[in-house]
Each structure stands twice: as C-alpha cells, then as structure tokens.
Enzyme design. Structure first.
Site, PDB file in Angstrom:
ATOM      1  N   GLU A   1      -7.582  -4.221  11.575  1.00  0.00           N
ATOM      2  CA  GLU A   1      -7.331  -4.921  10.311  1.00  0.00           C
ATOM      3  C   GLU A   1      -8.494  -5.845   9.954  1.00  0.00           C
ATOM      4  OE1 GLU A   1      -4.872  -3.745   8.659  1.00  0.00           O
ATOM      5  OE2 GLU A   1      -4.266  -2.600  10.427  1.00  0.00           O
TER       6      GLU A   1
ATOM      7  N   HIS B   1     -11.247  -4.095   8.234  1.00  0.00           N
ATOM      8  CA  HIS B   1     -10.917  -3.838   6.830  1.00  0.00           C
ATOM      9  C   HIS B   1     -11.381  -4.961   5.896  1.00  0.00           C
ATOM     10  CE1 HIS B   1      -8.756  -0.134   6.656  1.00  0.00           C
ATOM     11  NE2 HIS B   1      -7.776  -0.499   7.454  1.00  0.00           N
TER      12      HIS B   1
ATOM     13  N   GLY C   1       2.100  -0.411  11.217  1.00  0.00           N
ATOM     14  CA  GLY C   1       1.569  -1.277  12.261  1.00  0.00           C
ATOM     15  C   GLY C   1       1.102  -2.609  11.729  1.00  0.00           C
TER      16      GLY C   1
ATOM     17  N   ASN D   1      -4.263  -7.285   4.244  1.00  0.00           N
ATOM     18  CA  ASN D   1      -4.349  -8.209   3.115  1.00  0.00           C
ATOM     19  C   ASN D   1      -5.378  -9.294   3.430  1.00  0.00           C
ATOM     20  OD1 ASN D   1      -1.855  -6.871   2.249  1.00  0.00           O
ATOM     21  ND2 ASN D   1      -0.871  -8.168   3.784  1.00  0.00           N
TER      22      ASN D   1
ATOM     23  N   GLU E   1       0.815  -1.207   0.000  1.00  0.00           N
ATOM     24  CA  GLU E   1       0.000   0.000   0.000  1.00  0.00           C
ATOM     25  C   GLU E   1       0.855   1.267   0.000  1.00  0.00           C
ATOM     26  OE1 GLU E   1      -4.183   1.118   2.068  1.00  0.00           O
ATOM     27  OE2 GLU E   1      -2.558   0.715   3.443  1.00  0.00           O
TER      28      GLU E   1
END
Length: 867
Positions: A308, A311, A273, A277, A133
């Site tokens: 995460e 996400h 951090g 994925n 990213e």
C-alpha cells in the site's frame, strides 16, 4: 440499475469534455448511532467546480443514493425527480466554468462498498469507514467517478461527539460540535478518497528524514483499530515496518512522500486486504492478531503495509488513465512490496513467499479461460472489478521481476524516478512508462511489452540433457512450450541450476541436495542450448528458473523428478526447495502427477520444511489435493494418512514454535476419525495436551469447525463458545461453524440466509458460505447444484457486485466433482449468452476449476495399484 456500469467509451467522452478544479464534500454521519431506519442514511452535500471544453454540452455526474434533495448547476435549480435516475445526474447547458451542488441522502453500507457501518456486538459501538475501488465513492458523494478526472478534495465530516474522524488530509483545527474539517488534498482520483469515523483506538508516532540538500521531512503517523481489539493491537511493529518502508522508498524513488500525514486504519468487515487511500490507508482488521500466529502472518502483514505504501507513488501520485492500465499500479505495488521487504525489513526471505504463494495465484489465473494480458481490455466497471486478479497483481509483479533482470536494477529505478517527476498528479498509459524505461535502459521496451504485457498465458520450461559415457553433460537445452490457446513464446532470462547429493562429511554433516553449477541464459524460441553447462558432471536434479528470475511453469526431466520423489526435502536452499514444491503442485493441478503422489511427498517431506510460509502453503495445497484431486475411492484412506502424518509432525515439532501451530491447524483441517475428534475435543476441554501448544481463542475456533462439520459439536457447544468469545470475530466464527453442521435443516437455513435474504452483512455472508460449502458433505449438498444455476441472474441483478461475486464463487457446487455438474455449468453458459459478461466470466472460471479437478481425479484413478 441503468447507468450504474460506466463504460470506457462514456468515461473517455466525459474525460475529453471536462476538467475538475475541486470538490467540497460535507458529510453528516451523526445518524450512524441511531437505531432502526434512522440509521439507514446520512446527509451528503457536494460542491464540484469544473470546466467544460465545449460550452453548451451535456454530461452527467455519478451518484448512487436513495434520495436527492436538491441539485443546483451554476445557480440554476434542477428538479431531482427529472435529472436523477438513481445512478446519474443529467447535466445540460454547461458553461465554460461550472459549479454543481448536490444535496442527497446516501445509504450506509452493510456490504463493504461505500460508507460501511458496523455495530460492534461486544460493546454496541458504531464504526464507519469508506471503501471505493473501483467506483463506489458515488455511494457517498456526487462526483465524476473515473480515475482520470483528478481534483483536490476538501472534506468536512460532522460526527457524534468524541469520535475519531480521519480523511486523506490532516484535520485543520479541533472539532467543534462534532464538526471536523480536513486540509485540501493534492489532485487525486475519487476512488482513493477516504473517511474513517468512530470511537477508534488511535496511536500516534512520527517519521523524520533529512535529505541530502538539508531539507527535512516529518510525516505524522497514526495506527488505529476498534476499541475491542486494542488489547491485541501491536502498533510498534506496524510503525517499525512503516518507517522501514518510508526509508526504502525515499532512498530509491527520489520523490518525497507527497500526501502529508500517514494513517493506517484496521477496520471491521473489510472485503479486501487493504486500500491505498493517500494519507488514510485502510486494512482488514484480521491483521490485528487476536491469538498466536506464525511468522508468515507477520510477514504477510508487512508485505501488505509496503504494498500500500508503494501505491502512494505508483497509483496515487501517478494514476492510470482508465482501468485498462490497472497493472500500472497493482503490478508495481506487488513487486515493490516484496522488493522493499527483502531489502529493508527483517523478512529477508520474502522472495520465497512470492515464488510460492503469489505466483501460485498468478499461475492459476493465467490458465483460466478468462486469462488476459497484464494490460487488459477493460470495457466497463464490471470488467474492472473482476480484473483485480492474480494476473494484474502477481503475474504483473513477476514480469517486473523479470524486467529488472532484463534491464538492470538501476535502470529500472531510474525509470521510476523519471516517471514520478514527469507525471506527478497526472494520469498515464502503458506507453508513458515504456518511454522512460527505454530512456534509462537503452532496451527496446516495445518488443518486451508485446511479449510480456500484451499477450496472455504462461509458458512451460523443461530441461533436456544428454550425457556421454563418463556421465558428463554433452548438451543441455531448455524447451519452451505454450498452451495452444495462447501460443506466444517469450524471451526469458533464466538461471539453470545443477544439484547433486552431497556425501555426509564434516563440510556437509546432513548431506543434502546442493547446487554445484549454475548458468544464466536468455531463453527464446522452442529450444535454447545452455552451452555453459556442457561438460558438467551428471546432476541429480536440473532446476530451470533457479532463483525464480522469470515467470513460467517449471517441468523436470525424468531423472530430476525421480530425485524429487526420493529427496525433495533434502534440497538445502530454501528458495530452490520452494520452487520445487511449487512445480510438483503445478504437475498435480495439471493432471500430470497423481494426487496420491503429491500427498506422499507431503507426508515424507513437509515435516522437514523450514520456511513456515512454504509449509502453510503446502498444507493448503495438500487439503485441495485431498478434497478435489484425489480419486473418490482413495479419498478416505488418504485423509486418514494425512491426519496421521499431521499428528505425528505436531508431536515432533518444537514446543511453542510456529511450525507446531501450523501442524495443529493442519491436523484440525484434515481430521476425519473418531480418534481425531476425541483429541480435538480434549485439546478444547483441557483433558488432552500437546507440550508447548497454547490453545488460545483463535485456535479454539479452528479446532471447533471440524467438530461442528462432523456433527460432534452441536449448537449448545457453539453457543457456549460464543459466550466465551462474545466479540465480532467470535460471532463470525460461530456463524461459520453453525453453517458447517451436517444437517439438511442447517443447510437450508444457511442457503436461505444468503440467497433469499440480504439481511446479513458482507462478513457474515462470507462466514455463512464458508461454513455451508463443506467438501465432506457432498451428498447433503447435492440438491443445491441445480438451485445454484437457477438463482445466478437474479443474484447478479439484485445484489451489489461484491456480494454477488461472493455468492457466485462461494456457492458454485465445486464439492460435486462430477460430469453432471460440469454439464450443468456448460448448459447454463450455453443457455445464457446474454447474461452479464462479468457473471459469465465467474461461472466459466468455476467451471474450469471443476474440469481441472475431474482430469486430476482421472489421473489419480489411473495410478491406483492393480488388484
């Protein structure tokens, strides 16, 4: 490199032209275990199937690679020397349906961008992982590197025998001759594809759930780290938080986890951090704790795990069309991280941490000259890289917290559910989210968006009260202000709390400042009356934004500020107390409270702080106040007082507690006298002890750094410590301590290692800069201020953006808080109008912090006692 910085206009045109049907990516990383130049590159062969809306048109594919062996488009061989310029592959005569095959030699990374290669100094083992990213997948395979060209991916990785190899999809069959093939993914963006490979320590578990309709979901779970960290790994706690998060998101999102398995890899030399994925989340390995840490560290790790995980829905399932709407994933994940933590894990005080830590990041970013709306204007990839900031994350999350108060929890969550179902595996813009929220809440989301998402800056809220002869409130108002540069006043849903001291009694054995009245009000415009609190008895403290419902800077009336000076630590509610700590720190940063007054609050009340996360934030802010905001003439005495206070609290803390560990670290960070250094040395060699304090290896390095920076610990001592801790972590600590030593020769070597050479990995660049920039070595570092401004453009042109950003930020002469340094920064900005906008932004931000420090020092100097 020409074409490396993709623009939004280029992406839009390519997105209009192309639709991608699938990728087959084959990587051969067996060269990773070679030595020397043979370990520099790996083979990457990519097949892309895509359609073109205008047959005959031209476009380009993205690839950053040392060499391209072959390019074939629809069976037609293209000359790599003609079509590849180092960052793009020119494609012409496109058909309606196309197949592109690119065979390349790609480079392993030492900067944490692309496919990073790490050699463990402890055992010589090699570890690989990817980090992309916003746009570094093109360092590993040819692609169309923009978030809206989503496609299914099939990865095949040939690796050394015996390695663990992971990707987004599950491995389809046992590896043969080191060849691992993975299941094809659902449509995802290039930047969230992933490969992790090496002799990792891998632990398995699973998550099971039965839905209301009787269907069952099973998600294979994995957690992995380097073999050298296996003895410190605690996968049980990681899996516990993971399962709690999966329960929460399934309960609230009504959309089953869509990506099959769920691996979480803790990897070395990681720049950020973590990264979301799908099916293969990566984290920095510092979340594997090598020594004792406070509960705040476990809370922080849990927050990142849940961030995460959020996400997987916000960002992976539904992805922003371009980086303008980066907030559509990051703000939601930041908000959901805290929201899910409070509701599903043992960390039920996460909103306190959010108020005290995350929002501090946002408030700083929102007062910089580079501040921007939550939904930003991202012209190109360099803009995108810099907008992973406190506004996109923490301000956006704060705004969403305000939105939940505005529309209601259920309307907000129902909007999320419709958003996922309507846009699954697709791309969205701001308007797509607003439309579903309008449906579920019945509110005018366009007006809310204009106020909160499309304008920059932070408002200040201040209470103003008048009283009658009986000491009752006749009128209480909230005054709203905005900075002249960003004059937008916003609607705020706030709680206003009235607090007073309690008499010591059976009901209140410790007395304390407690809330006795509260009202919620919609603040709009410059002045809003809080009619519900008229007639209440005079409070000792009026707290605007009690419970932290909105995003604002809090100010106090004179009486409330006097109460805090005398009794901040007496506030019994931990969130209210955290908000007050945050507010007085804001006053100090803004040059409205002298640094000496803030440090006095720390000395008087930090020892009473029960929330360990808040305490550690106060420690960090106290050090900043000492190093940057205290008047130079006052700094030495302030440092002594701070160290004496830290040592006192260290000895008073409960033996073996997290508070004791936090005070030990803080004492080390502010130690400044021979007596301080003697105690630190004694704790290291065992001749001094603090009951209950375990001096483990991580704490040993913490104690060694101030000894190194003050010339007490020499090279021999640091080399001996590395022999004791001959690990990757130990090496980073040693490099930092070596660069911290107070010697002109040492500083010159550190500068050369970072600025004049690119031999160091990203982690060692970070460690060297951290050691080099010691605020107690201002005279020693003074010659580097002009050298900093001289190297900027060359560094930006020659280094990867990740390393260049670290250099521009970390080597800015912030230790020289003088008018001369400010003038030098202004001169560079005035003299380099054509420098890259991202570089100018970074320098302007550092310049602004320096100007803030000068104003704060002037405030502190003005408060000095006469005579």
């Amino acid at each position: 490199m020409p074409g490396e910085n993709l623009s939004r206009d280029e992406a839009r045109e390519r997105g209009r032209l192309l639709s991608v049907d699938g990728y087959d990516v084959a990587l051969d990383v067996r060269s990773a275990v070679a030595r020397g130049e043979a370990a520099g590159t790996f083979r990457s062969r990519t097949t892309i199937r895509f359609r073109c809306a205008e047959p005959g048109a031209t476009t380009f594919a993205d690839l950053l690679a040392p060499a391209v062996t072959a390019v074939t488009l629809n069976g037609r061989e293209l000359d790599p020397g003609t079509v590849f310029d180092g960052s793009r592959i020119a494609l012409d005569q496109l058909a309606a349906d196309n197949t592109l095959v690119v065979d390349a030699q790609c480079a392993y990374s030492r900067t944490g961008e692309g496919l990073h290669r790490f050699v463990d100094p402890e055992d010589g083992e090699v570890y690989l992982y990817t980090q992309y990213e916003p746009a570094d997948a093109r360092r590993v395979f040819a692609n169309f590197e923009q978030p809206d060209l989503k496609a299914p991916f099939t990865f095949e990785v040939t690796a050394p025998e015996g390695w663990t190899v992971l990707s987004n999809g599950a491995q389809e069959w046992p590896a043969e001759d080191g060849r691992h093939r993975f299941a094809t993914t659902r449509p995802i963006s290039t930047y969230i594809t992933a490969v992790v490979a090496g002799p990792y320590h891998y632990v398995r578990d699973s998550y099971r759930r039965t839905f209301a309709d009787g269907t069952e979901l099973e998600i294979p779970l994995g957690a992995l780290c380097r073999k050298g960290l296996a003895r410190h790994f605690d996968p049980d706690d990681i899996f516990t938080v993971t399962k709690q998060g999966l329960d929460f998101f399934h309960d609230n999102f009504d959309y089953p986890y869509p990506f099959g398995k769920y691996d979480q890899a803790f990897v070395p030399e990681y720049n950020i951090g973590a990264m979301e994925n799908p099916g293969c989340v990566t984290f920095r390995e510092e979340f594997v704790f090598r020594g004792k840490v406070t509960q705040a560290s476990y809370e922080s790790r849990a927050n990142v795990i849940l961030h995460e995980m959020a996400h997987m829905w916000f960002g992976d399932l539904v992805t922003m069309e371009w980086w303008d709407d980066l907030w559509l994933k990051e703000s939601f994940a930041d908000f959901m991280g805290a929201f899910s933590q409070v509701e599903s894990t043992r960390f039920d005080n996460a909103w306190i941490t959010f108020a005290n830590r995350r929002k501090a990041w946002a408030y700083r970013a929102d007062q910089l000259p580079s501040t921007h709306p939550v939904t930003a204007d991202i012209r190109d990839l360099e803009d995108a890289k810099l907008n992973f900031d406190g506004i996109t994350y923490a301000k956006g999350a704060s705004v969403l917290k305000q939105l939940v108060a505005y529309v209601g929890r259920e309307a907000f969550l129902e909007g999320a559910r419709r958003y996922f179902k309507r846009h699954a595996y697709g791309n969205t813009r701001l308007t797509d989210l607003l439309s579903v929220l309008e449906e579920t809440s019945g509110r005018d989301m366009a007006a809310w968006s204009r106020a909160w998402l499309e304008t920059a800056g932070v408002n200040t809220l201040t209470p103003q009260a008048t009283y009658d002869a009986q000491d009752r409130i006749t009128e209480l108002s909230v005054l709203q202000e905005a900075a002249p540069t960003h004059p937008q006043l916003r609607p705020h849903r706030v709680a206003v709390g009235l607090y007073r001291r309690q008499e010591i009694s059976a009901a209140h054995p410790d007395g304390g400042l407690e809330r006795y009245a509260r009202a919620e009000v919609d603040v709009s415009g410059p002045r809003t009356a809080v009619t519900e609190l008229a007639g209440a008895e005079r409070p000792d403290l009026i707290l605007v934004n009690d419970e932290d419902l909105t995003y604002c800077k809090i100010r106090f009336d004179e009486g409330s500020l006097a109460t805090l000076r005398d009794g901040l630590g007496e506030i019994t509610d931990p969130l209210a107390r955290a908000l007050c700590w945050s507010a007085v720190w804001g006053l100090t940063r803004d040059g409205l409270m002298p640094a000496r007054d803030y440090l006095e609050l720390v000395l008087r009340f930090a020892g009473r702080e029960t929330d360990i996360g808040v305490l550690q934030s106060v420690h960090a802010q106290a050090r900043t106040a000492l190093e940057l905001y205290a008047a130079p003439a006052h700094r030495e005495s302030a440092a002594r007082a701070l160290a004496e206070g830290a040592l006192r609290e260290l000895r008073l803390s409960e033996p073996g507690s997290g508070h004791q560990l936090a005070w030990a670290r803080h004492f080390a960070s502010v130690a400044s006298t021979d007596a301080d250094f003697q105690l630190l040395t004694g704790l290291l060699d065992g001749t001094a002890k603090v009951d209950g304090l375990e001096v483990d290896q991580e704490l040993r390095w913490t104690l060694l750094e101030p000894l190194a920076s003050h010339g007490v610990a020499d090279t021999a001592v640091l080399d001996a410590e590395l022999a004791r801790d001959d690990t990757a972590s130990g090496k980073r600590h040693q490099v930092r301590c070596l660069a911290a030593r107070p010697s002109a020769e040492v500083k010159e070597r550190a500068w050369a290692d970072v600025v004049e050479s690119d031999a160091l990995s990203n982690a060692l660049v970070e460690a060297t800069i951290s050691g080099f920039a010691q605020f107690g070595q201002r005279e020693l570092l003074a010659p580097y201020a002009p050298r900093y401004f001289a190297f900027l453009e060359q560094a930006w042109q020659e280094r990867s953006i990740e390393i260049a950003m670290a250099m521009v930020r970390g080597l800015f002469p912030s230790w020289q808080v003088t008018r001369e340094t400010l003038d030098a920064a202004d001169a560079w900005l005035a003299g380099h109008p054509q420098a890259a906008p991202a570089l100018r932004r970074l320098v302007a931000e550092e310049r602004d912090d320096l100007a803030r420090a000068l104003r704060a020092q002037a405030c502190d100097e003005a408060a000095a006692p006469l005579g």
